[in-house]
Design a protein around this motif. Structure first.
Motif: not given
Length: 494
Positions: A159, A161, A166, A169
């Motif tokens: 990840y 963030t 996120d 995504d």
């Protein structure tokens, strides 16, 4: 049509917690199989949600096998680990062959029988599907990334963030890379650099310096020709294992030397910020001073030592008891206390109750606090939040829940199960508006930020006691690497 499997055991293990992640805990709603995985996660912002969305768009049949998750506690017991991982491996054998496998693992799992639980899962999956089938995973940013894990995976991403908003995504990107690998369009070569460095939990917000700059540096490196992915993992300091700490992972299309160069360059930038990645928080009294002096609320006090998302029980009373002693203005907070819930539910809505709340475990911070209150609400504790919450979860269940209005002017939302304070719906679903209070106590340090930043006049990090205290010098580590900054004056090539 290509067939991919998706499966996993997702657990962030706090080895300082005495509460085991045992089979009983997983059996209480923590295991989903087959179509049930799709029902629970396909429309969420989790990694599984991203995997399903990418597979659907790319024309891949994604077959869900077994997925297990429980709110962070201690290490996974050996029988639970063998039961769940054994189930995954059996299904991989029975339902194969496969063109690829998308794992949903955390990266900071520990089992009583194996310190590197995620690496063990990946190794067993690799053995089950063979050396040529691509296997990918998108890891939590708090992953303690081991070489064994990276060696067993084809694609390792992390990840970007924290709070983790996120995940969807990043999972889509991981799935896209794995499909491209299965189609022969890319040939991933990975490199890992482990730093002798612990980042304090209060310095891991990627919206703040220095993590903001380090994530940006990783993205810039990922734009170089041939690079497929570059990630920085913050690590999880409450897992006492040899691979605990920050790490950098890079993936290049066909060139391992280029991947190694990128990972090393990023690691060098991380190391330069090692002092900036340390922190000190406010004492309870200093935090209350600030909150009581603020003209407008709510001031959100981040109860770091009782961080549910890091393995704490969610029932610390350190801030509550001091707020009562100091006659602090309107305050709202959650507590996990099934015994108090039973007492209040038996009394019924509208009843006046007098009882001790919170701090019922040996590792709880503080002591049970006597309160006199009116029972305002009784709920089943289930709520839904379709927004991008920390962790991407959409459906929540904190068990039977009561709302108490105390004589001291405070509101307590008491649940039977520990659930991260990562969604405002946790309060609004039981008729409590956090914006109406001067003080909100949130059990966490990063997980509440995505939910509470939009409504808070200020967020204050409070250095409370507990199994997730920000002062890592308070813990007795037996297995970590040495030397390691900030414990020792470690050296690392700059």
């Amino acid at each position: 049509m290509m067939r991919f499997a998706t499966c996993g055991l997702f657990h962030e293990a706090n080895t300082f917690s005495p509460v085991p992640a045992d089979r009983h805990r997983f059996e209480q709603g923590g295991v989903a199989r087959g179509a049930e995985i799709m029902r629970q996660y396909a429309e969420s912002s989790t990694a599984l949600g991203g995997y399903f969305a990418a597979a659907n768009r790319l024309g891949v049949q994604l077959v869900p096998l077994t997925f297990a998750f429980v709110t962070p506690v201690g290490a996974i017991t050996e029988d639970a680990f063998e039961w769940l991982v054994g189930d995954i491996i059996d299904q991989l054998h029975e339902q194969g062959p496969w063109d690829g496998v998308l794992l949903n693992i955390h990266g900071a799992a520990v089992a009583t029988s194996v310190a590197d639980a995620d690496g063990e899962i990946a190794v067993r999956v690799r053995a089950a599907v063979g050396p040529t089938v691509p296997v990918g995973a998108v890891l939590d940013m708090h992953a303690n990334v081991s070489q064994r894990l990276v060696d067993a995976l084809t694609i390792t991403s992390v990840y970007e963030t924290n709070p983790h908003v996120d995940i969807f995504d990043r999972a889509v990107e991981c799935a896209e890379l794995l499909v491209a690998t299965a189609q022969g369009r890319v040939q991933p070569k990975q490199a890992l650099v482990q730093l002798p460095l612990v980042a304090n939990i209060a310095r891991q917000d990627t919206g703040e310096f220095p993590m903001r700059e380090l994530v940006h540096a990783a993205r810039e490196l990922a734009r170089r020709p041939g690079m497929l992915s570059v990630s920085v993992a913050e690590g999880f300091p409450y897992a006492d294992v040899p691979h605990m700490g920050m790490a950098c992972v890079a993936v290049h299309d066909g060139d391992g030397a280029e991947a190694a160069a990128a990972a090393e360059e990023l690691a060098g930038q991380v190391w330069k910020h090692r002092a900036d990645l340390q922190a000190q928080g406010k004492t309870v009294d200093a935090a209350l001073d600030l909150a009581m002096a603020e003209a407008a609320g709510p001031v959100v006090l981040l109860d770091v030592g009782d961080n549910i998302g890091g393995g704490a029980p969610g029932d610390s009373t350190q801030i509550l008891s001091r707020a009562i002693e100091r006659n602090a203005p309107s305050l709202v907070q959650t507590l996990t206390d099934p015994e108090a819930v039973r007492h209040c539910a038996d009394a019924g809505v509208g009843a006046f109750v007098s009882l001790p709340v919170g701090a019922k475990h040996e590792h709880s911070a503080g002591h049970p606090v006597p309160v006199e209150a009116v029972v305002r609400t009784i709920s089943d504790g289930r709520f839904e939040d379709p927004s991008a919450t920390h962790g991407g979860f959409r459906y929540f269940d904190q068990g039977r829940t009561v709302v108490l209005e105390t004589r001291a002017g405070h509101t307590l939302v008491i649940g039977s199960k520990a659930v991260m304070n990562s969604s405002l719906r946790q309060l609004t679903s039981v008729g409590v508006d956090p914006r109406a209070f001067r003080i909100v106590v949130a059990k966490g340090v990063n997980s509440p930020r995505a939910a509470y930043t939009p409504i808070a006049s200020e967020l204050v990090v409070v250095d409370t006691d507990g199994v997730t205290s920000m002062g890592i010098e308070r813990f007795r580590y037996r297995f970590r690497r040495k030397p390691m900054f900030p414990f020792e004056a470690a050296e690392f090539p700059e």
